[in-house]
Design a protein around this motif. Structure first.
Motif, mmCIF file in Angstrom:
data_model
loop_
_atom_site.group_PDB
_atom_site.id
_atom_site.type_symbol
_atom_site.label_atom_id
_atom_site.label_comp_id
_atom_site.label_asym_id
_atom_site.label_seq_id
_atom_site.Cartn_x
_atom_site.Cartn_y
_atom_site.Cartn_z
ATOM 1 N N LYS A 90 -8.308 -2.123 2.697
ATOM 2 C CA LYS A 90 -7.221 -2.413 2.068
ATOM 3 C C LYS A 90 -7.113 -2.155 0.457
ATOM 4 C CE LYS A 90 -4.683 -5.490 5.216
ATOM 5 N NZ LYS A 90 -3.921 -6.738 5.531
ATOM 6 N N ASP A 91 -8.381 -1.806 0.029
ATOM 7 C CA ASP A 91 -8.485 -1.574 -1.372
ATOM 8 C C ASP A 91 -8.861 -0.222 -1.615
ATOM 9 O OD1 ASP A 91 -8.044 -4.354 -1.854
ATOM 10 O OD2 ASP A 91 -10.152 -4.684 -1.689
ATOM 11 N N GLN A 108 -2.653 5.618 0.003
ATOM 12 C CA GLN A 108 -3.638 4.645 0.128
ATOM 13 C C GLN A 108 -3.969 4.356 1.867
ATOM 14 O OE1 GLN A 108 -1.934 1.755 -2.300
ATOM 15 N NE2 GLN A 108 -3.681 1.641 -3.577
ATOM 16 N N ILE A 109 -2.797 4.434 2.694
ATOM 17 C CA ILE A 109 -2.965 4.163 3.998
ATOM 18 C C ILE A 109 -3.892 5.182 4.606
ATOM 19 C CG2 ILE A 109 -1.818 4.214 6.335
ATOM 20 C CD1 ILE A 109 0.555 2.756 4.662
ATOM 21 N N MET A 135 0.823 -1.053 0.094
ATOM 22 C CA MET A 135 -0.111 0.021 0.045
ATOM 23 C C MET A 135 0.948 1.336 -0.130
ATOM 24 S SD MET A 135 -3.120 -1.152 2.717
ATOM 25 C CE MET A 135 -4.014 0.616 2.217
ATOM 26 N N THR A 136 0.403 2.433 -0.479
ATOM 27 C CA THR A 136 1.108 3.621 -0.678
ATOM 28 C C THR A 136 0.783 4.270 0.603
ATOM 29 O OG1 THR A 136 -0.569 4.828 -1.886
ATOM 30 C CG2 THR A 136 1.158 3.712 -3.028
ATOM 31 N N LYS A 192 -8.832 3.762 -2.660
ATOM 32 C CA LYS A 192 -8.235 4.354 -3.603
ATOM 33 C C LYS A 192 -7.748 5.842 -2.828
ATOM 34 C CE LYS A 192 -8.943 1.688 -7.244
ATOM 35 N NZ LYS A 192 -8.990 0.572 -6.498
ATOM 36 N N ILE A 249 -0.834 -1.544 8.025
ATOM 37 C CA ILE A 249 -1.262 -2.285 7.091
ATOM 38 C C ILE A 249 -1.693 -3.613 7.394
ATOM 39 C CG2 ILE A 249 -0.388 -3.529 4.819
ATOM 40 C CD1 ILE A 249 1.320 -0.858 4.435
#
Length: 72
Positions: free
Chosen positions: A62-63, A5-6, A1-2, A65, A54
């Motif tokens: 976790k998905d 995203q986190i 994850m970036t 955007k 994470i």
């Protein structure tokens, strides 16, 4: 994850009253650190903290955007 995203996942979690605090407490994360990280786009996490977040995130987050910031 970036990082973005986190941040987006935590912001989404924070929209539900008390969920971020419960998440932080259950996973021994610093709630104030999470709030500071979410509120300042330039702020970064240490690798260990990011990995801990994470690993602890429920699959539904976790998905996420990255949330687009409005250009000023």
């Amino acid at each position: 994850m970036t990082t973005d995203q986190i941040r987006s996942a935590l912001k989404k979690m924070h929209q539900q009253r008390g969920r971020l605090m419960t998440f932080a407490t259950a996973n021994k994360l610093n709630y104030n650190l999470l709030i500071k990280f979410m509120s300042k786009p330039e702020r970064q996490l240490w690798h260990d903290n990011a990995q801990q977040i994470i690993n602890a995130l429920p699959q539904e987050f976790k998905d996420c955007k990255p949330i687009q910031q409005d250009a000023a």
